[in-house]
Scaffold this motif. Structure first.
Motif, PDB file in Angstrom:
ATOM      1  N   VAL A  29      -4.019 -14.023   0.300  1.00 40.15           N
ATOM      2  CA  VAL A  29      -2.740 -14.317  -0.351  1.00 40.15           C
ATOM      3  C   VAL A  29      -2.336 -13.065  -1.121  1.00 40.15           C
ATOM      4  CG1 VAL A  29      -1.523 -15.762  -2.020  1.00 40.15           C
ATOM      5  CG2 VAL A  29      -3.280 -16.771  -0.532  1.00 40.15           C
ATOM      6  N   ASP A  31       0.494 -10.963  -3.358  1.00 41.04           N
ATOM      7  CA  ASP A  31       1.617 -11.097  -4.289  1.00 41.04           C
ATOM      8  C   ASP A  31       2.549  -9.901  -4.129  1.00 41.04           C
ATOM      9  OD1 ASP A  31       3.350 -11.553  -6.377  1.00 41.04           O
ATOM     10  OD2 ASP A  31       1.794 -11.772  -7.908  1.00 41.04           O
ATOM     11  N   THR A  61      -0.786 -14.584   3.671  1.00 51.47           N
ATOM     12  CA  THR A  61       0.220 -15.406   3.005  1.00 51.47           C
ATOM     13  C   THR A  61       0.872 -14.566   1.919  1.00 51.47           C
ATOM     14  OG1 THR A  61      -0.992 -17.458   3.437  1.00 51.47           O
ATOM     15  CG2 THR A  61       0.609 -17.494   1.644  1.00 51.47           C
ATOM     16  N   VAL A  63       3.385 -14.362  -1.354  1.00 58.38           N
ATOM     17  CA  VAL A  63       4.053 -15.083  -2.442  1.00 58.38           C
ATOM     18  C   VAL A  63       4.909 -14.102  -3.236  1.00 58.38           C
ATOM     19  CG1 VAL A  63       2.259 -16.853  -2.588  1.00 58.38           C
ATOM     20  CG2 VAL A  63       2.070 -14.791  -3.985  1.00 58.38           C
ATOM     21  N   SER A 278       5.968 -19.977   0.163  1.00 61.63           N
ATOM     22  CA  SER A 278       5.343 -18.730   0.628  1.00 61.63           C
ATOM     23  C   SER A 278       5.713 -18.473   2.082  1.00 61.63           C
ATOM     24  CB  SER A 278       3.827 -18.816   0.502  1.00 61.63           C
ATOM     25  OG  SER A 278       3.315 -19.748   1.450  1.00 61.63           O
TER      26      SER A 278
END
Length: 364
Positions: A29, A31, A61, A63, A278
């Motif tokens: 994930v 950012d 992923t 975000v 997301s």
């Protein structure tokens, strides 16, 4: 239904492969908030994370991306409006009416071998290698697809270049066309941002890939999956068979139902957990080959075993038709010689599309 269901007897057939929920950090994930600072060090740090994920698993992923949340919610609302139309209305936009693979794709739609076209090279779309034409197994998903909206006076359309042209739109769905095209344009910008991060991670100038995305064949696909009554039926029917994406990279929004599964290097199927607002980004075969296999194009599938309808929106960032893909110089050295000579991107995409989707056939 349990993610760890035991495998039932299958009457001597190969047992279907069930999936487990992904562990923490199995699917990175990342950012994107630091990108908003504009600081070179922050951008390079994010690019390094993206590069590592693309090498290791080919999925990540994202975000805190730049796509507005209200726009994401609206495109899902538009998808639900479209798929709620009567089947007869949707079939007016049947993909088989289009030469450019635009429009509605109903469930259980076979293709016509007479429309096969294009050419690829070894290593592209290996899951299709040697496959004989046959109708897909019964599935429970339908789709609506668009690409860049081009009129008859566009030079590529006038020249008869494959895959360029007009979209098909519903007549009685006010606001649908404008909303979907607005999302498409926003996602085209997001694709350019991602391409710049890939370039940085690959030791190239940030705008390197822009030269191949001047008239890109970016596709937007709305998807609707019905639930299966049982987990075994879901696996055997297959909402989407295991495949690798063909183009450069994919930007996917999935709802909270889940169902996307990827095959890790250990050969296990793992469920990609939905994260609200997301994007799931994954590498396609074209980028895998561009990077001389430095980036991973990973097998994935959708299995809706959760008892609810599932909606997702995929944007497939394919380069221009005329793009010639060769191993990037920063991905070739004595230990990693070129794995192929070149691949014509448009021909390779045409090779795939004509084998998996219905078409009105090539222009005369």
């Amino acid at each position: 239904m349990s993610m760890h269901a035991s495998e039932p007897a299958t009457g001597g057939l190969a047992a279907p492969q069930f999936a487990r929920w992904a562990n923490a950090n199995e699917i990175p994930v990342i950012d994107f908030a630091p990108l908003k600072t504009g600081k070179e060090s922050a951008i390079e740090a994010v690019a390094k994370e993206v590069d590592a994920a693309c090498r290791e698993i080919g999925f990540l992923t994202v975000v805190n991306h730049p796509v507005p949340v209200p726009m994401i919610r609206d495109v899902f609302a538009q998808a639900k409006r479209f798929f709620a139309l009567p089947e007869a209305e949707k079939m007016k936009l049947w993909m088989g009416n289009s030469r450019n693979f635009r429009g509605f794709l109903p469930m259980d739609q076979p293709v016509d071998q007479r429309n096969f076209a294009g050419a690829a090279v070894a290593g592209f779309q290996q899951h299709l290698a040697g496959e004989k034409l046959k109708a897909r197994k019964p599935n429970r998903n339908e789709a609506f697809q668009i690409a860049s909206e081009l009129g008859p006076d566009d030079p590529a359309v006038k020249a008869g270049t494959p895959l360029y042209g007009a979209n098909q739109w519903p007549e009685n769905l006010p606001g649908f066309k404008d909303s979907v095209l607005g999302y498409y344009e926003t996602m085209t910008g997001f694709a350019a941002l991602l391409a710049s991060l890939f370039a940085r991670g690959l030791g190239l100038q940030p705008d390197y890939f822009a030269q191949f995305y001047r008239k890109p064949l970016i596709q937007l696909r709305l998807l609707h999956y019905l639930p299966h009554e049982a987990e075994l039926a879901a696996l055997e029917g297959g909402d989407s068979r295991a495949h690798c994406d063909a183009g450069g990279f994919t930007m996917l929004q999935q709802d909270d139902v889940g169902g996307l599964e990827i095959k890790n290097r250990a050969g296990e199927w793992i469920v990609v957990p939905p994260v609200e607002n997301s994007f799931i980004i994954n590498i396609g075969d074209s980028m895998k080959m561009w990077t001389n296999h430095r980036y991973a194009s990973t097998l994935h599938r959708v299995v809706n075993r959760y008892g609810r309808e599932r909606f997702s929106v995929g944007v497939f960032a394919n380069p221009d038709y005329e793009t010639v893909i060769r191993p990037l110089p920063t991905c070739v050295d004595a230990e990693n010689p070129p794995r192929f000579d070149e691949m014509k991107s448009g021909e390779a995409l045409l090779y795939l599309y004509s084998r998996v989707w219905p078409s009105a056939g090539p222009r005369n």
